[in-house]
Design a protein around this motif. Structure first.
Motif, short mmCIF file in Angstrom:
data_model
loop_
_atom_site.label_atom_id
_atom_site.label_comp_id
_atom_site.label_asym_id
_atom_site.label_seq_id
_atom_site.Cartn_x
_atom_site.Cartn_y
_atom_site.Cartn_z
N THR A 40 0.83 -1.20 0.00
CA THR A 40 0.00 0.00 0.00
C THR A 40 0.86 1.25 0.00
O THR A 40 0.36 2.35 0.20
CB THR A 40 -0.91 0.00 1.24
OG1 THR A 40 -0.09 -0.08 2.42
CG2 THR A 40 -1.89 -1.17 1.21
N ASP A 41 2.16 1.11 -0.23
CA ASP A 41 3.06 2.26 -0.25
C ASP A 41 2.65 3.24 -1.35
O ASP A 41 2.37 2.84 -2.49
CB ASP A 41 4.50 1.82 -0.49
CG ASP A 41 5.08 1.04 0.68
OD1 ASP A 41 4.60 1.25 1.80
OD2 ASP A 41 6.00 0.23 0.47
N LYS A 42 2.65 4.51 -1.01
CA LYS A 42 2.40 5.55 -2.00
C LYS A 42 3.73 5.91 -2.64
O LYS A 42 4.66 6.38 -1.97
CB LYS A 42 1.78 6.78 -1.35
CG LYS A 42 1.46 7.89 -2.34
CD LYS A 42 0.85 9.09 -1.65
CE LYS A 42 0.57 10.20 -2.65
NZ LYS A 42 -0.01 11.40 -1.98
N LEU A 67 10.64 6.10 -4.50
CA LEU A 67 10.65 7.15 -3.49
C LEU A 67 9.29 7.16 -2.78
O LEU A 67 8.24 7.32 -3.41
CB LEU A 67 10.91 8.51 -4.14
CG LEU A 67 10.84 9.73 -3.21
CD1 LEU A 67 11.89 9.62 -2.11
CD2 LEU A 67 11.02 11.01 -4.01
N LEU A 68 9.32 6.98 -1.45
CA LEU A 68 8.10 6.91 -0.67
C LEU A 68 7.83 8.19 0.11
O LEU A 68 6.68 8.54 0.35
CB LEU A 68 8.16 5.73 0.32
CG LEU A 68 8.45 4.36 -0.28
CD1 LEU A 68 8.48 3.32 0.83
CD2 LEU A 68 7.41 4.00 -1.34
N ASP A 69 8.90 8.88 0.51
CA ASP A 69 8.71 10.07 1.35
C ASP A 69 9.98 10.91 1.31
O ASP A 69 11.09 10.38 1.14
CB ASP A 69 8.40 9.66 2.80
CG ASP A 69 8.02 10.86 3.66
OD1 ASP A 69 7.38 11.79 3.14
OD2 ASP A 69 8.38 10.86 4.86
N LYS A 70 9.83 12.20 1.45
CA LYS A 70 10.97 13.10 1.57
C LYS A 70 10.64 14.20 2.56
O LYS A 70 9.53 14.72 2.59
CB LYS A 70 11.39 13.69 0.22
CG LYS A 70 10.32 14.50 -0.51
CD LYS A 70 10.89 15.03 -1.83
CE LYS A 70 9.86 15.82 -2.61
NZ LYS A 70 10.41 16.35 -3.88
N SER A 81 13.10 8.59 1.89
CA SER A 81 12.74 7.20 2.20
C SER A 81 12.44 6.47 0.90
O SER A 81 11.63 6.93 0.09
CB SER A 81 11.51 7.15 3.12
OG SER A 81 11.76 7.81 4.34
N TYR A 82 13.10 5.33 0.70
CA TYR A 82 12.94 4.55 -0.52
C TYR A 82 12.57 3.10 -0.21
O TYR A 82 12.92 2.57 0.85
CB TYR A 82 14.25 4.53 -1.32
CG TYR A 82 14.51 5.77 -2.14
CD1 TYR A 82 14.07 5.87 -3.45
CD2 TYR A 82 15.24 6.84 -1.61
CE1 TYR A 82 14.32 7.00 -4.22
CE2 TYR A 82 15.50 7.97 -2.36
CZ TYR A 82 15.04 8.04 -3.67
OH TYR A 82 15.29 9.17 -4.42
N ARG A 83 11.88 2.49 -1.15
CA ARG A 83 11.72 1.04 -1.15
C ARG A 83 12.46 0.49 -2.36
O ARG A 83 12.22 0.93 -3.49
CB ARG A 83 10.25 0.63 -1.22
CG ARG A 83 10.05 -0.88 -0.97
CD ARG A 83 8.62 -1.33 -1.17
NE ARG A 83 8.31 -1.52 -2.58
CZ ARG A 83 7.22 -1.04 -3.18
NH1 ARG A 83 6.36 -0.32 -2.50
NH2 ARG A 83 7.01 -1.27 -4.46
N LEU A 84 13.37 -0.44 -2.11
CA LEU A 84 14.13 -1.07 -3.18
C LEU A 84 13.51 -2.41 -3.51
O LEU A 84 13.39 -3.28 -2.65
CB LEU A 84 15.59 -1.26 -2.76
CG LEU A 84 16.36 -0.01 -2.35
CD1 LEU A 84 17.80 -0.38 -1.99
CD2 LEU A 84 16.35 1.04 -3.45
N ASP A 85 13.11 -2.59 -4.75
CA ASP A 85 12.58 -3.87 -5.24
C ASP A 85 13.64 -4.50 -6.15
O ASP A 85 14.04 -3.91 -7.15
CB ASP A 85 11.28 -3.67 -6.01
CG ASP A 85 10.13 -3.24 -5.12
OD1 ASP A 85 10.24 -3.42 -3.89
OD2 ASP A 85 9.13 -2.73 -5.66
N PHE A 86 14.08 -5.69 -5.79
CA PHE A 86 15.14 -6.39 -6.52
C PHE A 86 14.53 -7.36 -7.52
O PHE A 86 13.62 -8.13 -7.17
CB PHE A 86 16.04 -7.15 -5.54
CG PHE A 86 16.79 -6.25 -4.60
CD1 PHE A 86 18.13 -5.96 -4.83
CD2 PHE A 86 16.18 -5.69 -3.49
CE1 PHE A 86 18.84 -5.14 -3.97
CE2 PHE A 86 16.86 -4.86 -2.62
CZ PHE A 86 18.20 -4.58 -2.86
#
Length: 246
Positions: A40-42, A67-70, A81-86
């Motif tokens: 549910t990450d924006k 990028l999820l938040d700054k 704030s990042y989410r890394l998808d491999f």
């Protein structure tokens, strides 16, 4: 990164003036995680991180950095704030969230497989880096271990280079294999010396924060074996001498 036998590290400890301490072995905080079926990450923005293998682009391995938040503090410093998808073979194999402090607009991503170029083939290790592509700017480095769709953030550090000076982390893999049971790293710094003259540039080479990593029950544990932030080895040399040896 050069591969150096662990015994050489012990030799340095015993032969140089130093202040060292062995810390209790600790489990690395981030637990192995499976990728979630849904999130549910924006997402504000997505960058593609190309990953290199022995200096060549790996055609089947890449990372999407979402990028999820700054946030900006009172001093106008950015934290991202990042989410890394491999991804491997076009399939997502793992995911992890990271924080980038002191972010500089225009920063770029990069990635590499293995603890060194010599052991990158079929390696479960991948290092992801982000930073502004110019001298004097800090680079954030994240070393991940990915195996059987499980991921662990093994180590994180900051590096900076500026016209031949700087501070970085060297990783040493005495086993010289893609999947070692242990390895170690140290922080290396080469900074200008107060004894430098206009005719001859001099610097201080120092080592600090030596850390051993051991694999136990599919979990990497790390142990700081020297006093944190306190150099255990120092040597003065000319600028040309240091870079000639490199």
């Amino acid at each position: 990164m050069r591969i150096v036998l662990f015994i050489l590290f012990v030799f340095f400890i015993s032969c140089q003036k130093q202040k060292g301490i062995s810390k209790p072995e600790t489990s690395i905080q981030e637990k192995p995680k499976l990728i979630a079926g849904r999130t549910t990450d924006k997402i504000l923005k997505t960058d593609t991180v190309f990953v290199y293998d022995s200096g060549e682009l790996n055609p089947i391995f890449f990372v999407l950095a979402h990028l999820l938040d700054k946030k900006m503090d009172k001093d106008s410093l950015l934290t991202m704030s990042y989410r890394l998808d491999f991804y491997k073979d076009k399939k997502q194999i793992a995911s992890s969230k990271i924080i980038i402090p002191n972010y500089t607009n225009g920063s770029e991503w990069s990635g590499s497989l293995g603890l060194s170029d010599a052991t990158s083939k079929q390696s479960p290790f991948v290092t992801i880096r982000i930073g502004y592509p110019a001298c004097g700017y800090a680079q954030q480095n994240f070393l991940f271990f990915i195996k059987k769709h499980q991921l662990q953030l093994v180590h994180q550090w900051e590096s900076v280079f500026d016209s031949g000076w700087g501070s970085w982390v060297e990783i040493h893999n005495p086993e010289k294999t893609a999947e070692p049971q242990s390895f170690y790293c140290k922080t290396v710094s080469f900074e200008p010396s107060d004894d430098a003259t206009e005719e001859e540039e001099k610097g201080i080479l120092s080592y600090s924060d030596s850390t051993v990593f051991r694999l136990k029950n599919n979990q990497w544990r790390k142990q700081l074996i020297t006093t944190k932030n306190l150099p255990y080895f120092k040597k003065e040399m000319t600028f040309n001498e240091y870079h000639k040896n490199e």
